[in-house]
Scaffold this active site. Structure first.
Site, PDB file in Angstrom:
ATOM      1  N   SER A   1      39.204 -13.363  71.144  1.00 35.40           N
ATOM      2  CA  SER A   1      40.081 -12.948  70.047  1.00 35.40           C
ATOM      3  C   SER A   1      39.359 -13.091  68.696  1.00 35.40           C
ATOM      4  O   SER A   1      38.354 -12.422  68.468  1.00 35.40           O
ATOM      5  CB  SER A   1      41.387 -13.746  70.109  1.00 35.40           C
TER       6      SER A   1
ATOM      7  N   ASP B   1      47.232  -4.758  75.418  1.00 37.12           N
ATOM      8  CA  ASP B   1      47.155  -5.894  74.487  1.00 37.12           C
ATOM      9  C   ASP B   1      47.944  -5.546  73.233  1.00 37.12           C
ATOM     10  O   ASP B   1      47.506  -4.720  72.421  1.00 37.12           O
ATOM     11  CB  ASP B   1      45.695  -6.187  74.142  1.00 37.12           C
TER      12      ASP B   1
ATOM     13  N   HIS C   1      46.906 -10.110  75.949  1.00 32.14           N
ATOM     14  CA  HIS C   1      45.949 -10.750  75.045  1.00 32.14           C
ATOM     15  C   HIS C   1      45.422 -12.012  75.722  1.00 32.14           C
ATOM     16  O   HIS C   1      46.136 -12.994  75.875  1.00 32.14           O
ATOM     17  CB  HIS C   1      46.611 -11.089  73.704  1.00 32.14           C
TER      18      HIS C   1
END
Length: 318
Positions: free
Chosen positions: A141, A267, A296
């Protein structure tokens, strides 16, 4: 390179983005990783805490692991990777970004998506150990965006740096911020913002010259947070300037080492720009895999080994 056709097939119950994301963030546990903490003193007077775990036999290979927003080196998406790599003869250096190791950092600034100066400090520190001939980076991320930006913004990379894996990467920060603040992601945004504001509160007393309670009280959204704190604390004009300068998308054409991006199509944190198809097709070093599922950082697979973890190991071994 051509886009990689993903082979990821989640369990039937994990196909929904919300389920895979929340389960992976809140319910997954990883046992059997022994971490040893090392404090890296930085040139600006601050510090980073590095949590090391090692292969059974002495290794000349290491993977540097970068966590996401308000994460740390004990998150299962970090320890899961560390465990798998350790079992396959590779040491792991899990980085806690400034203020994320359980102890407040010393300066007004902290960490952000584009703070590649801190990643560079970690890489240099690892190289100074004179032990590792192969270094890899895996970012998750926010950490994925940082890794990609680092690889693409520098004309010369250390010779020992052999490859990068970026998972659930918000390559276009403005689009990702907009996605996070959308109604469907409201529950995530509220949680992230609460953590960020709690961490910022002590800085009100510590650095009254930099931020006032009036400023703090204007923070109602993630965009407000980046406007009031992130951008100002790290030398950007405003939130949009921060997003523009730190989005890794613009740096992808310059990447010169094998790099794998794994971004799930479902996502909800990512905007359309976070799927760099054009950039991957035009750069022989850039591999883009877009599984249909995964949410995610929610690539749930068998035996508590996540698909992105297995793919990371496969990628660096090839």
């Amino acid at each position: 390179m051509p886009i990689i056709q993903s082979t990821y097939k989640p369990p039937f119950w994990a196909k929904k983005s919300f389920v895979s994301t929340v389960f992976s963030g809140l319910a997954r546990t990883v046992n059997g990783v022994a971490q040893t903490r090392e404090r890296l003193e930085l040139d600006d007077g601050d510090f980073l805490d590095l949590d090391w775990s090692y292969a059974q036999q002495s290794s000349d290979k290491v993977i540097i692991l970068l966590h996401g927003l308000e994460g740390n080196a004990q998150r299962p998406y970090i320890t899961g990777t560390a465990k798998l790599f350790n079992e396959n003869g590779i040491d792991a250096c899990a980085v806690n970004f400034r203020g994320c190791s359980g102890e407040p950092n010393r300066l007004y600034r902290s960490y952000h998506s584009g703070a590649t100066e801190d990643l560079e400090a970690v890489i240099n520190h690892v190289l100074e150990k004179d032990k590792y001939s192969e270094i890899y980076i895996k970012g998750i991320s926010l950490g994925a965006n940082m890794a990609l930006k680092y690889a693409g913004e520098r004309e010369q990379l250390p010779k020992a740096l052999k490859g990068i894996v970026a998972v659930s990467s918000p390559c276009y920060l403005k689009g990702s911020c907009d996605a996070l603040m959308s109604l469907k992601n409201r529950h995530y945004a509220i949680r992230f913002l609460a953590h960020l504001k709690d961490k910022l509160k002590p800085k009100l007393e510590q650095f009254p010259q930099d931020i006032s309670i009036t400023d703090f009280n204007t923070i109602k959204t993630l965009l407000n947070f980046d406007e009031v704190y992130t951008s100002k604390a790290h030398g950007f004009k405003n939130a949009l300037d921060y997003y523009e300068q730190c989005s890794s998308l613009q740096f992808l054409p310059n990447i010169t080492i094998p790099t794998l991006i794994i971004n799930a199509l479902n996502d909800s944190f990512l905007s359309a720009e976070c799927y760099p198809v054009k950039e991957a097709k035009e750069n022989q070093n850039l591999y883009l895999e877009m599984p249909k599922y995964g949410g995610h950082v929610g690539f749930i697979d068998k035996r508590n080994l996540y698909y992105n973890e297995k793919r990371a190991l496969e990628f660096i071994k090839n």
